[in-house]
Design a protein around this motif. Structure first.
Motif, PDB file in Angstrom:
ATOM      1  N   TYR A  68       0.835  -1.198   0.000  1.00 12.37           N
ATOM      2  CA  TYR A  68       0.000   0.000   0.000  1.00 12.37           C
ATOM      3  C   TYR A  68       0.876   1.257   0.000  1.00 12.37           C
ATOM      4  O   TYR A  68       1.857   1.350   0.747  1.00 12.37           O
ATOM      5  CB  TYR A  68      -0.896   0.021   1.237  1.00 12.37           C
ATOM      6  N   VAL A  69       0.493   2.231  -0.809  1.00  7.08           N
ATOM      7  CA  VAL A  69       1.251   3.482  -0.861  1.00  7.08           C
ATOM      8  C   VAL A  69       1.147   4.221   0.474  1.00  7.08           C
ATOM      9  O   VAL A  69       2.099   4.858   0.922  1.00  7.08           O
ATOM     10  CB  VAL A  69       0.751   4.361  -2.028  1.00  7.08           C
ATOM     11  N   HIS A  70      -0.010   4.131   1.119  1.00 10.40           N
ATOM     12  CA  HIS A  70      -0.217   4.765   2.425  1.00 10.40           C
ATOM     13  C   HIS A  70       0.823   4.321   3.446  1.00 10.40           C
ATOM     14  O   HIS A  70       1.179   5.082   4.356  1.00 10.40           O
ATOM     15  CB  HIS A  70      -1.625   4.409   2.920  1.00 10.40           C
ATOM     16  N   LYS A 121       3.982   3.511   2.868  1.00  8.48           N
ATOM     17  CA  LYS A 121       5.359   3.865   2.509  1.00  8.48           C
ATOM     18  C   LYS A 121       5.705   5.174   3.209  1.00  8.48           C
ATOM     19  O   LYS A 121       5.457   6.264   2.703  1.00  8.48           O
ATOM     20  CB  LYS A 121       5.494   3.970   0.995  1.00  8.48           C
ATOM     21  N   LEU A 181       7.096   8.524   1.971  1.00 10.23           N
ATOM     22  CA  LEU A 181       6.247   9.398   1.155  1.00 10.23           C
ATOM     23  C   LEU A 181       5.285  10.227   1.998  1.00 10.23           C
ATOM     24  O   LEU A 181       4.633  11.130   1.465  1.00 10.23           O
ATOM     25  CB  LEU A 181       5.442   8.561   0.151  1.00 10.23           C
ATOM     26  N   LEU A 192      -2.389   9.832   0.199  1.00 12.81           N
ATOM     27  CA  LEU A 192      -1.916   8.619  -0.466  1.00 12.81           C
ATOM     28  C   LEU A 192      -2.960   7.504  -0.381  1.00 12.81           C
ATOM     29  O   LEU A 192      -3.169   6.763  -1.343  1.00 12.81           O
ATOM     30  CB  LEU A 192      -0.598   8.159   0.161  1.00 12.81           C
ATOM     31  N   TYR A 218      -4.410   6.745  -4.103  1.00 18.23           N
ATOM     32  CA  TYR A 218      -3.771   5.554  -4.660  1.00 18.23           C
ATOM     33  C   TYR A 218      -4.461   4.267  -4.203  1.00 18.23           C
ATOM     34  O   TYR A 218      -5.031   3.537  -5.009  1.00 18.23           O
ATOM     35  CB  TYR A 218      -2.277   5.529  -4.288  1.00 18.23           C
ATOM     36  N   ASP A 219      -4.426   3.987  -2.908  1.00 16.90           N
ATOM     37  CA  ASP A 219      -4.894   2.683  -2.432  1.00 16.90           C
ATOM     38  C   ASP A 219      -6.396   2.497  -2.617  1.00 16.90           C
ATOM     39  O   ASP A 219      -6.842   1.446  -3.084  1.00 16.90           O
ATOM     40  CB  ASP A 219      -4.508   2.499  -0.963  1.00 16.90           C
TER      41      ASP A 219
END
Length: 368
Positions: free
Chosen positions: A94-96, A98, A101, A236, A240-241
């Motif tokens: 998941y981008v969340h 990372k 970021l 994010l 994204y997710d």
């Protein structure tokens, strides 16, 4: 550990109490109604209705209808949640999660922030609510559903409030137009002052002098391909997710190398606007998941079988409405919207509306 604070005296207006819960596991169910019945007995049960409020974005309530479909059974609810935990497993890229970021966090916060995108998506996908109304006459439980109680950084401290009352008085109904997103798949933060939504609600509370009550917010008829939820509006996670989950609900399951990967289509073959996934894929995948976690011939299987025949918006139980509490927190008769720190009402769409605005129907009621 459960601590209960009573905020209103017996016989004076609605019953209002707050429970402080320290979960012992990441996933945990707490029978809030049972705790109040044990603590207050007739003081609580003399009221015919109750409104349950969570201050959190990874812990909340099922609506009464879904709880009834699952027979109010804790094991059945755990099984139901397990299906969505299979769809959104931990550590699925998941981008969340990372942290490098997450520029809104300080270095110290990034070191302690839990990787919990899976809990947020399970909350949204399983149809958990920040608040839910119940009318119960027996000993049925009302479960506070915890999805992220214990993590590497420590243990959560949760707060949930309950208002019990006899009846509701309608004060105002109106339609609020909010600017529609130009993007086909998007999530808008209705707490953003520029949209004017929050300011309108606050003005309604002040004008009518409501101390304890509820806003019901729903998409107007004709507002298709959209849903409403209350969760954390983290960029994010939303951009994204959540978008990936709407494009293909099985995307994250595949990334963890589950044994259903041969059944899933390659996410790259799904156009951004193709939100409805193949019904064959849904049935095949969910049958394998149900078999693996031992839910065959259960009430959970019957609930899921209804869902997989529907578009993704229904399969993920994306709601067309939410409720917001109005609370007298200071005890002086002045009501305010009962937000949690990270809670935001969110308008999600998976297809553009073709209009400049979307219409939200708002109803304000007072508890008596």
């Amino acid at each position: 550990m459960i601590l209960i604070d009573r905020h209103t005296r017996a016989g004076r207006g609605p019953f209002h109490a707050t429970l402080r819960i320290k979960p012992a596991a990441r996933i945990q169910l707490t029978d809030v109604r049972g705790e109040l019945l044990d603590e207050y007995g007739d003081e609580f049960t003399r009221y015919t209705r109750s409104f349950y409020i969570s201050n959190h974005t990874t812990a909340g309530y099922l609506d009464q209808r879904l709880a009834e479909l699952l027979e109010h059974d804790g094991r059945g609810i755990q099984g139901y949640l397990q299906l969505f935990r299979e769809l959104f497993p931990p550590g699925a890229g998941y981008v969340h999660d990372k942290m490098h970021l997450r520029t809104e966090l300080s270095e110290e916060q990034r070191a302690n922030e839990p990787e919990n995108a899976d809990s947020h998506l399970t909350f949204i996908g399983a149809g958990l609510r920040n608040s839910a109304s119940y009318e119960l006459g027996g000993a049925e439980p009302v479960w506070f559903v915890e999805l992220d109680g214990v993590h590497l950084g420590g243990t959560r401290h949760r707060r949930t409030s309950v208002i019990a009352y006899d009846r509701e008085e309608d004060f105002e109904r109106k339609v609020i137009d909010v600017r529609a997103s130009p993007q086909a798949i998007d999530a808008q933060n209705l707490r953003d002052p520029e949209l004017g939504f929050l300011g309108t609600l606050e003005e309604m509370v002040e004008r009518h002098g409501v101390a304890f009550g509820r806003f019901d917010v729903t998409l107007a008829d004709g507002e298709d391909d959209a849903g409403l939820t209350v969760n954390e509006y983290e960029t994010l996670l939303m951009n994204y997710d959540l978008r990936e989950a709407l494009r293909n609900p099985f995307r994250f399951m595949k990334q963890t190398g589950k044994d259903v990967r041969d059944v899933l289509r390659d996410p790259r073959t799904i156009p951004a606007k193709a939100i409805n996934f193949a019904q064959f894929d849904a049935v095949q995948v969910m049958n394998q998941v149900i078999d693996r976690i031992g839910l065959r011939d259960s009430v959970v299987e019957r609930v899921v079988n209804r869902a997989v025949a529907l578009p993704v918006s229904h399969f993920l139980r994306m709601k067309r409405g939410f409720s917001l509490p109005v609370l007298d927190r200071s005890g002086d008769g002045t009501g305010e919207i009962g937000w949690g720190t990270y809670q935001s009402p969110i308008l999600v769409q998976w297809k553009g509306s073709g209009k400049h605005t979307r219409a939200l129907e708002v109803r304000l009621v007072r508890f008596v």
